[in-house]
Scaffold this motif. Structure first.
Motif, PDB file in Angstrom:
ATOM      1  N   HIS A  50       0.809  -1.221   0.000  1.00 25.36           N
ATOM      2  CA  HIS A  50       0.000   0.000   0.000  1.00 25.36           C
ATOM      3  C   HIS A  50       0.846   1.277   0.000  1.00 25.36           C
ATOM      4  CE1 HIS A  50      -3.645  -2.355   0.898  1.00 25.36           C
ATOM      5  NE2 HIS A  50      -2.878  -3.062   1.695  1.00 25.36           N
ATOM      6  N   VAL A  51       2.043   1.193   0.549  1.00 18.88           N
ATOM      7  CA  VAL A  51       2.886   2.382   0.680  1.00 18.88           C
ATOM      8  C   VAL A  51       4.247   2.092   0.058  1.00 18.88           C
ATOM      9  CG1 VAL A  51       3.906   4.059   2.264  1.00 18.88           C
ATOM     10  CG2 VAL A  51       1.738   2.941   2.859  1.00 18.88           C
ATOM     11  N   ASN A  52       4.593   2.853  -0.972  1.00 18.16           N
ATOM     12  CA  ASN A  52       5.911   2.750  -1.594  1.00 18.16           C
ATOM     13  C   ASN A  52       6.288   4.116  -2.150  1.00 18.16           C
ATOM     14  OD1 ASN A  52       4.827   2.913  -4.416  1.00 18.16           O
ATOM     15  ND2 ASN A  52       3.933   0.919  -3.876  1.00 18.16           N
ATOM     16  N   ASP A  53       7.490   4.231  -2.682  1.00 14.66           N
ATOM     17  CA  ASP A  53       7.983   5.532  -3.132  1.00 14.66           C
ATOM     18  C   ASP A  53       7.088   6.166  -4.190  1.00 14.66           C
ATOM     19  OD1 ASP A  53      10.088   5.328  -1.409  1.00 14.66           O
ATOM     20  OD2 ASP A  53      11.526   4.634  -2.921  1.00 14.66           O
ATOM     21  N   ASP A  54       6.607   5.349  -5.146  1.00 14.60           N
ATOM     22  CA  ASP A  54       5.775   5.892  -6.224  1.00 14.60           C
ATOM     23  C   ASP A  54       4.440   6.406  -5.695  1.00 14.60           C
ATOM     24  OD1 ASP A  54       7.716   5.316  -8.077  1.00 14.60           O
ATOM     25  OD2 ASP A  54       6.817   3.418  -8.719  1.00 14.60           O
ATOM     26  N   VAL A  55       3.821   5.628  -4.817  1.00 15.46           N
ATOM     27  CA  VAL A  55       2.527   6.022  -4.264  1.00 15.46           C
ATOM     28  C   VAL A  55       2.667   7.286  -3.429  1.00 15.46           C
ATOM     29  CG1 VAL A  55       0.710   5.353  -2.652  1.00 15.46           C
ATOM     30  CG2 VAL A  55       1.569   3.697  -4.301  1.00 15.46           C
ATOM     31  N   VAL A  56       3.690   7.326  -2.568  1.00 12.73           N
ATOM     32  CA  VAL A  56       3.890   8.501  -1.713  1.00 12.73           C
ATOM     33  C   VAL A  56       4.194   9.734  -2.557  1.00 12.73           C
ATOM     34  CG1 VAL A  56       5.364   9.531   0.062  1.00 12.73           C
ATOM     35  CG2 VAL A  56       4.632   7.148   0.278  1.00 12.73           C
ATOM     36  N   ALA A  57       5.023   9.576  -3.601  1.00 10.46           N
ATOM     37  CA  ALA A  57       5.367  10.708  -4.463  1.00 10.46           C
ATOM     38  C   ALA A  57       4.128  11.240  -5.175  1.00 10.46           C
ATOM     39  CB  ALA A  57       6.420  10.288  -5.480  1.00 10.46           C
ATOM     40  N   TYR A  58       3.270  10.326  -5.645  1.00 10.09           N
ATOM     41  CA  TYR A  58       2.048  10.769  -6.325  1.00 10.09           C
ATOM     42  C   TYR A  58       1.127  11.493  -5.361  1.00 10.09           C
ATOM     43  CZ  TYR A  58      -2.435  10.669  -8.724  1.00 10.09           C
ATOM     44  OH  TYR A  58      -3.632  11.043  -9.286  1.00 10.09           O
ATOM     45  N   ALA A  59       0.929  10.914  -4.164  1.00  9.53           N
ATOM     46  CA  ALA A  59       0.065  11.557  -3.172  1.00  9.53           C
ATOM     47  C   ALA A  59       0.613  12.925  -2.782  1.00  9.53           C
ATOM     48  CB  ALA A  59      -0.051  10.669  -1.937  1.00  9.53           C
ATOM     49  N   GLU A  60       1.929  13.018  -2.632  1.00  7.21           N
ATOM     50  CA  GLU A  60       2.544  14.301  -2.278  1.00  7.21           C
ATOM     51  C   GLU A  60       2.326  15.327  -3.387  1.00  7.21           C
ATOM     52  OE1 GLU A  60       6.936  16.053  -0.956  1.00  7.21           O
ATOM     53  OE2 GLU A  60       6.573  13.884  -1.082  1.00  7.21           O
ATOM     54  N   HIS A  61       2.427  14.882  -4.634  1.00  5.73           N
ATOM     55  CA  HIS A  61       2.183  15.764  -5.781  1.00  5.73           C
ATOM     56  C   HIS A  61       0.751  16.298  -5.748  1.00  5.73           C
ATOM     57  CE1 HIS A  61       1.631  17.085  -9.938  1.00  5.73           C
ATOM     58  NE2 HIS A  61       0.652  16.194 -10.066  1.00  5.73           N
ATOM     59  N   VAL A  62      -0.210  15.421  -5.476  1.00  4.15           N
ATOM     60  CA  VAL A  62      -1.614  15.831  -5.421  1.00  4.15           C
ATOM     61  C   VAL A  62      -1.840  16.853  -4.318  1.00  4.15           C
ATOM     62  CG1 VAL A  62      -3.968  15.041  -4.930  1.00  4.15           C
ATOM     63  CG2 VAL A  62      -2.490  13.694  -6.436  1.00  4.15           C
ATOM     64  N   ALA A  84       4.904   8.096 -11.904  1.00  3.45           N
ATOM     65  CA  ALA A  84       6.205   7.489 -11.608  1.00  3.45           C
ATOM     66  C   ALA A  84       7.074   7.445 -12.868  1.00  3.45           C
ATOM     67  CB  ALA A  84       6.014   6.087 -11.041  1.00  3.45           C
ATOM     68  N   ALA A  85       6.469   7.095 -14.005  1.00  6.64           N
ATOM     69  CA  ALA A  85       7.213   7.048 -15.265  1.00  6.64           C
ATOM     70  C   ALA A  85       7.717   8.427 -15.640  1.00  6.64           C
ATOM     71  CB  ALA A  85       6.324   6.484 -16.373  1.00  6.64           C
ATOM     72  N   SER A  86       6.882   9.451 -15.410  1.00  2.00           N
ATOM     73  CA  SER A  86       7.281  10.821 -15.707  1.00  2.00           C
ATOM     74  C   SER A  86       8.448  11.257 -14.832  1.00  2.00           C
ATOM     75  CB  SER A  86       6.083  11.756 -15.487  1.00  2.00           C
ATOM     76  OG  SER A  86       6.456  13.106 -15.650  1.00  2.00           O
ATOM     77  N   ARG A  87       8.400  10.885 -13.544  1.00  2.00           N
ATOM     78  CA  ARG A  87       9.496  11.224 -12.629  1.00  2.00           C
ATOM     79  C   ARG A  87      10.796  10.560 -13.066  1.00  2.00           C
ATOM     80  NH1 ARG A  87       8.845   9.007  -7.533  1.00  2.00           N
ATOM     81  NH2 ARG A  87      10.387  10.418  -6.651  1.00  2.00           N
ATOM     82  N   ARG A  88      10.711   9.293 -13.448  1.00  2.00           N
ATOM     83  CA  ARG A  88      11.924   8.587 -13.866  1.00  2.00           C
ATOM     84  C   ARG A  88      12.492   9.184 -15.158  1.00  2.00           C
ATOM     85  NH1 ARG A  88       9.141   4.078 -11.527  1.00  2.00           N
ATOM     86  NH2 ARG A  88       7.990   3.675 -13.455  1.00  2.00           N
ATOM     87  N   ALA A  89      11.588   9.584 -16.074  1.00  2.00           N
ATOM     88  CA  ALA A  89      12.054  10.195 -17.324  1.00  2.00           C
ATOM     89  C   ALA A  89      12.759  11.517 -17.057  1.00  2.00           C
ATOM     90  CB  ALA A  89      10.867  10.406 -18.274  1.00  2.00           C
ATOM     91  N   GLU A  90      12.224  12.303 -16.146  1.00  2.00           N
ATOM     92  CA  GLU A  90      12.849  13.578 -15.804  1.00  2.00           C
ATOM     93  C   GLU A  90      14.198  13.371 -15.131  1.00  2.00           C
ATOM     94  OE1 GLU A  90      10.187  15.884 -13.450  1.00  2.00           O
ATOM     95  OE2 GLU A  90       8.714  16.138 -15.060  1.00  2.00           O
ATOM     96  N   LYS A  91      14.276  12.309 -14.320  1.00  2.00           N
ATOM     97  CA  LYS A  91      15.536  12.019 -13.620  1.00  2.00           C
ATOM     98  C   LYS A  91      16.607  11.572 -14.616  1.00  2.00           C
ATOM     99  CE  LYS A  91      15.004  10.229  -9.648  1.00  2.00           C
ATOM    100  NZ  LYS A  91      14.702   9.305  -8.509  1.00  2.00           N
ATOM    101  N   ASP A  92      16.189  10.774 -15.616  1.00  2.00           N
ATOM    102  CA  ASP A  92      17.138  10.293 -16.623  1.00  2.00           C
ATOM    103  C   ASP A  92      17.519  11.370 -17.611  1.00  2.00           C
ATOM    104  OD1 ASP A  92      17.038   7.817 -15.416  1.00  2.00           O
ATOM    105  OD2 ASP A  92      15.520   7.011 -16.808  1.00  2.00           O
ATOM    106  N   ASN A  93      16.576  12.287 -17.879  1.00  2.00           N
ATOM    107  CA  ASN A  93      16.809  13.366 -18.843  1.00  2.00           C
ATOM    108  C   ASN A  93      16.428  14.699 -18.201  1.00  2.00           C
ATOM    109  OD1 ASN A  93      17.345  11.682 -21.429  1.00  2.00           O
ATOM    110  ND2 ASN A  93      15.413  10.864 -20.641  1.00  2.00           N
TER     111      ASN A  93
END
Length: 221
Positions: free
Chosen positions: A94-106, A206-215
């Protein structure tokens, strides 16, 4: 023992307290089935001869939601990221980095509106208090949105289920089981659609965050 059977074996006041306790603990950030317990108690209150009242259930759930969210706010404000790291270890599904990051964004984007509307979404309902505290949202504004959201969610759910149950008992009679089964199926379908849509949103973010981190050059200015 299922929730329905459990709620039938304990006194009415204890049921109200149990509903408030489960909803409150869920609001602290611990993934318990608060909505399931609320709906089960509301269904039982609609049955003829039941000692439960929808008013008691609604009040218990509202108090649990407000108090639980407020405690979660205080914990999130004090411990912040450490709280979510602990929850991720305890409840990885229920709680992982992607979920927390999305909730924080909202919550960063919508502020107190996320507190109010988040009460109606299981994922955001769990994170509302702790994240609001961690992000240092104004507590008076948080409390106002929290109370309004709790009243609309807990009160609305309780009375909607109660009156639907009473209508089924009064008018469907021989077809009550079919009607209630249909209502349950529709509820499950709606919940499944909402959950999958939320999962897609989390995955896309999460995919958007990873893309920004890579590029880094693709990140918005």
């Amino acid at each position: 023992m299922n929730i329905d059977h459990l709620l039938q074996t304990i006194p009415a006041d204890a049921v109200y307290g149990l509903v408030g306790l489960v909803v409150g603990i869920e609001s602290l950030g611990i993934p318990l089935p608060g909505e399931v317990v609320l709906v089960a108690a509301s269904v039982l209150s609609s049955r003829g001869g039941s000692q439960l009242t929808p008013h008691g259930i609604a009040i218990g759930a509202i108090l649990g939601a407000v108090i639980g969210d407020s405690i979660g706010y205080a914990i999130g404000r004090r411990y912040g990221d450490r709280l979510f790291r602990l929850l991720a270890r305890r409840f990885p599904r229920h709680v992982n980095d992607d979920v927390v990051a999305y909730a924080e964004h909202v919550f960063q984007r919508y502020g107190v509106l996320a507190v109010f509307f988040g009460r109606f979404v299981a994922l955001l309902r769990i994170f509302a208090g702790p994240l609001s505290g961690m992000l240092r949202l104004s507590y008076p504004k948080f409390l106002a949105a929290n109370v309004l959201g709790a009243i609309c969610w807990a009160g609305g759910t309780t009375y909607a289920v109660y009156y639907a149950g009473r209508a089924a008992e009064a008018y469907l009679k021989n077809f009550s089981y079919a009607g209630l089964a249909l209502a349950v199926i529709l509820g499950i379908l709606a919940s499944t659609v909402l959950r999958r849509r939320l999962e897609r949103n989390v995955e896309a973010f999460a995919a958007s965050r990873r893309a920004e981190k890579d590029n880094p050059s693709t990140a918005p200015a």
